[in-house]
Motif scaffolding. Structure first.
Motif, PDB file in Angstrom:
ATOM      1  N   ASP A  31      22.887   4.994  32.639  1.00  0.00           N
ATOM      2  CA  ASP A  31      22.309   6.363  32.399  1.00  0.00           C
ATOM      3  C   ASP A  31      21.144   6.055  31.450  1.00  0.00           C
ATOM      4  OD1 ASP A  31      21.628   8.979  32.577  1.00  0.00           O
ATOM      5  OD2 ASP A  31      23.342   9.400  31.480  1.00  0.00           O
ATOM      6  N   PRO A  32      19.940   5.085  31.507  1.00  0.00           N
ATOM      7  CA  PRO A  32      19.007   4.916  30.662  1.00  0.00           C
ATOM      8  C   PRO A  32      18.301   6.327  30.304  1.00  0.00           C
ATOM      9  CG  PRO A  32      18.687   3.695  32.386  1.00  0.00           C
ATOM     10  CD  PRO A  32      19.999   4.372  32.764  1.00  0.00           C
ATOM     11  N   LEU A  33      18.274   7.303  31.161  1.00  0.00           N
ATOM     12  CA  LEU A  33      17.448   8.434  31.295  1.00  0.00           C
ATOM     13  C   LEU A  33      18.066   9.506  30.744  1.00  0.00           C
ATOM     14  CD1 LEU A  33      15.690   7.716  34.801  1.00  0.00           C
ATOM     15  CD2 LEU A  33      14.816   7.224  32.378  1.00  0.00           C
ATOM     16  N   GLU A  34      19.110   9.365  30.007  1.00  0.00           N
ATOM     17  CA  GLU A  34      19.939  10.563  29.778  1.00  0.00           C
ATOM     18  C   GLU A  34      19.394  11.890  28.768  1.00  0.00           C
ATOM     19  OE1 GLU A  34      24.058  11.225  26.718  1.00  0.00           O
ATOM     20  OE2 GLU A  34      23.547   9.239  27.533  1.00  0.00           O
ATOM     21  N   PRO A  35      18.430  11.564  28.080  1.00  0.00           N
ATOM     22  CA  PRO A  35      17.736  12.517  27.548  1.00  0.00           C
ATOM     23  C   PRO A  35      17.007  13.400  28.582  1.00  0.00           C
ATOM     24  CG  PRO A  35      17.286  10.693  26.158  1.00  0.00           C
ATOM     25  CD  PRO A  35      18.081  10.102  27.503  1.00  0.00           C
ATOM     26  N   PHE A  36      16.316  12.864  29.344  1.00  0.00           N
ATOM     27  CA  PHE A  36      15.926  13.640  30.576  1.00  0.00           C
ATOM     28  C   PHE A  36      16.876  14.220  31.614  1.00  0.00           C
ATOM     29  CE2 PHE A  36      14.909  13.609  35.341  1.00  0.00           C
ATOM     30  CZ  PHE A  36      14.077  14.348  35.412  1.00  0.00           C
TER      31      PHE A  36
END
Length: 245
Positions: A31-36
């Motif tokens: 989940d490298p795009l967790e902030p988004f």
């Protein structure tokens, strides 16, 4: 409408890329795009709490069970069309033939799918989507991705969803009013079926986002592994009966 949804999926992926990646010792590598994704989850929950859940609750409480069953059967019959296509693409002849028979029987003898005659005849349903088909042939999942309105997904599953949207039979109806009415009805019926699960999730999860993500990723990985194992069994001539039912 199908092309608009397809472009929307591409747009979401691009926005997610440009949003940056999560970092730190506790970051989930899937989940490298967790902030988004967290921001999108907050947006989805807001839409759900203000619109989808109240409408689905009223629909569930006001609609007789017999009518709801017919509505659910109708949309499930349409879903069996795509399950047949994906079973064929995955080289699963038993599931393909069963889903093909289900569509034919329920459409011809079940008032267009309102009655689930096929299940009464013992013809089993196997739900398969194009994201699973891509995984069956080795396409990696890619990062976890939360789609607007539609929720948990991945780059691979979002691509599969875009393809299925292009072939959605409801989206191809000429009558705009009929098409839009069926789209809304399908969304409401789907949400109504998830009301109990949502209540359980809200009561059980300390971090609903992480819980939902982990459950989704484990479930999808298990489904793909079952498909790959089945493919190996077919090539080796074994009688592997694993599936994703």
């Amino acid at each position: 409408m199908p092309s608009i949804l397809g472009r929307s999926m591409v747009g979401v992926v691009l926005v997610a890329f440009m949003s940056g990646c999560a970092s730190g010792p506790n970051a989930n590598p899937q989940d490298p795009l967790e902030p988004f994704n967290r921001d999108m989850s907050v947006f989805n929950e807001s839409v759900d709490s203000m619109v989808l859940k109240p409408v689905a609750t009223v629909y569930r409480d006001a609609t007789p069970d017999l009518v709801r069953t017919g509505v659910s059967n109708f949309f499930s019959n349409l879903g069996d069309v795509w399950s047949f296509i994906n079973a064929a693409l995955q080289l699963r002849p038993r599931e393909a033939s069963e889903n093909f028979l289900r569509v034919g029987v329920n459409t011809a003898f079940g008032l267009g799918g309102v009655l689930d005659v096929a299940s009464e005849m013992g013809i089993e349903r196997t739900r398969l989507d194009f994201g699973q088909t891509l995984g069956r042939w080795g396409v990696p999942s890619g990062p976890y991705l939360v789609l607007p309105i539609f929720g948990p997904s991945s780059f691979r599953d979002a691509a599969g969803f875009g393809v299925e949207t292009q072939g959605d039979l409801i989206q191809r109806l000429d009558s705009v009013s009929t098409r839009n009415s069926l789209i809304v009805l399908r969304a409401v019926e789907t949400r109504a079926n998830l009301l109990r699960a949502t209540s359980m999730l809200e009561g059980a999860a300390l971090d609903k986002y992480s819980f939902t993500r982990d459950v989704y990723l484990r479930r999808r990985q298990s489904q793909i592994e079952d498909l790959i194992d089945l493919g190996i069994g077919v090539r080796n001539g074994s009688e592997d009966t694993q599936d994703s039912k």
